[in-house]
Motif scaffolding. Sequence first.
Motif, PDB file in Angstrom:
ATOM      1  N   VAL A  59       1.162  -0.888   0.232  1.00  0.00           N
ATOM      2  CA  VAL A  59       0.649   0.040  -0.466  1.00  0.00           C
ATOM      3  C   VAL A  59       0.769   1.140   0.174  1.00  0.00           C
ATOM      4  CG1 VAL A  59      -0.491   0.345   2.650  1.00  0.00           C
ATOM      5  CG2 VAL A  59      -2.411   1.040   0.721  1.00  0.00           C
ATOM      6  N   GLY A  60       0.905   2.237  -0.724  1.00  0.00           N
ATOM      7  CA  GLY A  60       1.807   3.484  -0.876  1.00  0.00           C
ATOM      8  C   GLY A  60       0.850   4.316  -1.747  1.00  0.00           C
ATOM      9  N   PHE A  61       1.514   5.825  -0.642  1.00  0.00           N
ATOM     10  CA  PHE A  61       0.807   6.914  -1.664  1.00  0.00           C
ATOM     11  C   PHE A  61       2.084   7.720  -2.793  1.00  0.00           C
ATOM     12  CE2 PHE A  61      -1.907   5.965   1.418  1.00  0.00           C
ATOM     13  CZ  PHE A  61      -2.922   5.465   0.862  1.00  0.00           C
ATOM     14  N   GLU A  67      -3.644   9.851  -3.845  1.00  0.00           N
ATOM     15  CA  GLU A  67      -4.923   8.677  -3.822  1.00  0.00           C
ATOM     16  C   GLU A  67      -5.180   8.345  -2.805  1.00  0.00           C
ATOM     17  OE1 GLU A  67      -0.961   8.212  -5.913  1.00  0.00           O
ATOM     18  OE2 GLU A  67      -1.191   8.613  -3.984  1.00  0.00           O
ATOM     19  N   CYS A  68      -5.098   9.425  -1.829  1.00  0.00           N
ATOM     20  CA  CYS A  68      -5.408   8.802  -0.205  1.00  0.00           C
ATOM     21  C   CYS A  68      -6.585   9.146   0.016  1.00  0.00           C
ATOM     22  CB  CYS A  68      -4.729   8.965   0.292  1.00  0.00           C
ATOM     23  SG  CYS A  68      -4.643   8.435   2.828  1.00  0.00           S
ATOM     24  N   PRO A  69      -7.966   8.790   0.748  1.00  0.00           N
ATOM     25  CA  PRO A  69      -8.735   8.503   0.089  1.00  0.00           C
ATOM     26  C   PRO A  69      -9.095   9.735   2.108  1.00  0.00           C
ATOM     27  CG  PRO A  69      -9.345   6.489   0.810  1.00  0.00           C
ATOM     28  CD  PRO A  69      -7.519   6.957   0.126  1.00  0.00           C
ATOM     29  N   PRO A  70      -9.385  11.234   2.109  1.00  0.00           N
ATOM     30  CA  PRO A  70      -9.478  11.888   3.129  1.00  0.00           C
ATOM     31  C   PRO A  70     -10.915  11.321   4.468  1.00  0.00           C
ATOM     32  CG  PRO A  70     -10.987  12.961   1.461  1.00  0.00           C
ATOM     33  CD  PRO A  70      -9.638  11.850   1.060  1.00  0.00           C
ATOM     34  N   SER A  71     -11.780  10.533   3.748  1.00  0.00           N
ATOM     35  CA  SER A  71     -12.824  10.098   4.507  1.00  0.00           C
ATOM     36  C   SER A  71     -12.792   9.008   5.096  1.00  0.00           C
ATOM     37  CB  SER A  71     -13.999  10.726   4.260  1.00  0.00           C
ATOM     38  OG  SER A  71     -14.207   9.793   3.263  1.00  0.00           O
ATOM     39  N   SER A  72     -11.281   8.170   4.866  1.00  0.00           N
ATOM     40  CA  SER A  72     -11.028   6.606   5.066  1.00  0.00           C
ATOM     41  C   SER A  72     -11.080   6.717   6.550  1.00  0.00           C
ATOM     42  CB  SER A  72      -9.852   5.578   4.271  1.00  0.00           C
ATOM     43  OG  SER A  72      -9.279   4.976   4.736  1.00  0.00           O
ATOM     44  N   PRO A  73     -11.346   5.825   7.016  1.00  0.00           N
ATOM     45  CA  PRO A  73     -11.330   6.098   8.715  1.00  0.00           C
ATOM     46  C   PRO A  73     -10.045   4.799   8.486  1.00  0.00           C
ATOM     47  CG  PRO A  73     -13.172   4.909   8.249  1.00  0.00           C
ATOM     48  CD  PRO A  73     -12.569   5.600   6.570  1.00  0.00           C
ATOM     49  N   ILE A  74      -8.865   3.929   7.942  1.00  0.00           N
ATOM     50  CA  ILE A  74      -8.217   3.300   8.017  1.00  0.00           C
ATOM     51  C   ILE A  74      -6.898   4.009   7.774  1.00  0.00           C
ATOM     52  CG2 ILE A  74      -8.526   1.796   6.132  1.00  0.00           C
ATOM     53  CD1 ILE A  74      -7.674  -0.821   7.425  1.00  0.00           C
ATOM     54  N   ASN A  81      -0.074  11.419   9.561  1.00  0.00           N
ATOM     55  CA  ASN A  81       0.934  10.426  10.266  1.00  0.00           C
ATOM     56  C   ASN A  81       2.517  10.405   9.229  1.00  0.00           C
ATOM     57  OD1 ASN A  81       0.811   9.616  12.506  1.00  0.00           O
ATOM     58  ND2 ASN A  81      -1.036   8.511  12.365  1.00  0.00           N
ATOM     59  N   GLY A  82       2.486  10.581   7.903  1.00  0.00           N
ATOM     60  CA  GLY A  82       3.668  10.521   7.375  1.00  0.00           C
ATOM     61  C   GLY A  82       3.812   9.550   7.022  1.00  0.00           C
ATOM     62  N   ILE A  83       3.280   8.291   6.752  1.00  0.00           N
ATOM     63  CA  ILE A  83       3.839   6.920   6.681  1.00  0.00           C
ATOM     64  C   ILE A  83       2.982   7.032   5.742  1.00  0.00           C
ATOM     65  CG2 ILE A  83       3.808   6.356   9.131  1.00  0.00           C
ATOM     66  CD1 ILE A  83       1.106   4.438   9.002  1.00  0.00           C
ATOM     67  N   PHE A  84       3.354   5.331   4.474  1.00  0.00           N
ATOM     68  CA  PHE A  84       3.138   4.582   3.585  1.00  0.00           C
ATOM     69  C   PHE A  84       3.139   5.378   2.195  1.00  0.00           C
ATOM     70  CE2 PHE A  84      -1.012   2.792   6.263  1.00  0.00           C
ATOM     71  CZ  PHE A  84       0.427   1.140   6.793  1.00  0.00           C
ATOM     72  N   LYS A  85       4.571   6.403   2.121  1.00  0.00           N
ATOM     73  CA  LYS A  85       4.664   7.285   1.460  1.00  0.00           C
ATOM     74  C   LYS A  85       5.602   6.017   0.274  1.00  0.00           C
ATOM     75  CE  LYS A  85       5.114  11.537   2.913  1.00  0.00           C
ATOM     76  NZ  LYS A  85       5.633  13.034   3.617  1.00  0.00           N
ATOM     77  N   LEU A  86       4.955   6.167  -1.360  1.00  0.00           N
ATOM     78  CA  LEU A  86       6.010   5.467  -2.268  1.00  0.00           C
ATOM     79  C   LEU A  86       7.338   6.271  -2.150  1.00  0.00           C
ATOM     80  CD1 LEU A  86       3.397   5.159  -4.373  1.00  0.00           C
ATOM     81  CD2 LEU A  86       4.702   2.875  -3.120  1.00  0.00           C
ATOM     82  N   GLY A  87       8.469   5.136  -2.647  1.00  0.00           N
ATOM     83  CA  GLY A  87       9.524   5.378  -2.492  1.00  0.00           C
ATOM     84  C   GLY A  87      10.768   6.081  -1.459  1.00  0.00           C
ATOM     85  N   THR A  88       9.859   5.758  -0.166  1.00  0.00           N
ATOM     86  CA  THR A  88      10.732   5.299   1.146  1.00  0.00           C
ATOM     87  C   THR A  88      11.089   4.006   1.499  1.00  0.00           C
ATOM     88  OG1 THR A  88       8.386   5.504   2.225  1.00  0.00           O
ATOM     89  CG2 THR A  88       9.191   8.141   1.091  1.00  0.00           C
ATOM     90  N   TRP A  89      11.693   4.922   2.467  1.00  0.00           N
ATOM     91  CA  TRP A  89      12.063   3.542   3.062  1.00  0.00           C
ATOM     92  C   TRP A  89      10.923   2.565   3.585  1.00  0.00           C
ATOM     93  CZ3 TRP A  89      11.473   2.017   8.849  1.00  0.00           C
ATOM     94  CH2 TRP A  89      11.645   0.773   8.893  1.00  0.00           C
ATOM     95  N   GLY A  90       9.602   3.279   3.798  1.00  0.00           N
ATOM     96  CA  GLY A  90       8.852   2.639   5.063  1.00  0.00           C
ATOM     97  C   GLY A  90       7.976   1.699   3.911  1.00  0.00           C
TER      98      GLY A  90
END
Length: 193
Positions: A59-61, A67-74, A81-90
């Motif tokens: 999963v990544g954005f 691409e991240c749905p603003p109303s998504s609880p998950i 929190n600045g996570i799931f950024k494509l192109g990063t170690w995470g």
Amino acid sequence: MKDAIYLVLDMMNDLVHADGPNGKGAYGEQVRSRRVLENTRVALDKARAAGLPVGFVRVGFSADYRECPPSSPIFSGARKNGIFKLGTWGTEVHPDLGQQTSDFDIVKHRVSPFYSTSLEAILRAHGIRTIYCSGISTNAVVQATVREGHDRDYEMVVLEDGCCGLSDEEHDNAIKGLQRFCRITTSQDVVFG
């Protein structure tokens, strides 16, 4: 040509690495206590030895989370929190899993790996009929993969010891709910083919 694939679901540093943000919390505790990384590596080695293709679903954005749905609880916590950024170690696959350049890399922006991804095209192009899968979390990506795969007429097989939730109870409840849609096995017992 094999008609099966092993999909490893969301086993990214942000979620499962001991130094990742979720690796320091409940997910990390479950990954370690259930030996999810070790069990997944056993399954990967067996799948490769059997000649099965392997796919890593992540999963990544984009950096701006377009691409991240603003109303998504998950997913609302990802932007915050600045996570799931494509192109990063995470968003890289955990290094212990030994991802190879020949493996399929399927990037998703929602829970299901089928939604707006290359997965269906990959499966069709390679004549895949059986999907083996494992990952975290059991009650999110694993459930979504199994249910949607089932409804697309794939034979679904879950490697239970390569999965976890935020708690044993969450994982167990998810596995119980999946038994109607798939075959359940383990990394030790699975026979790929």
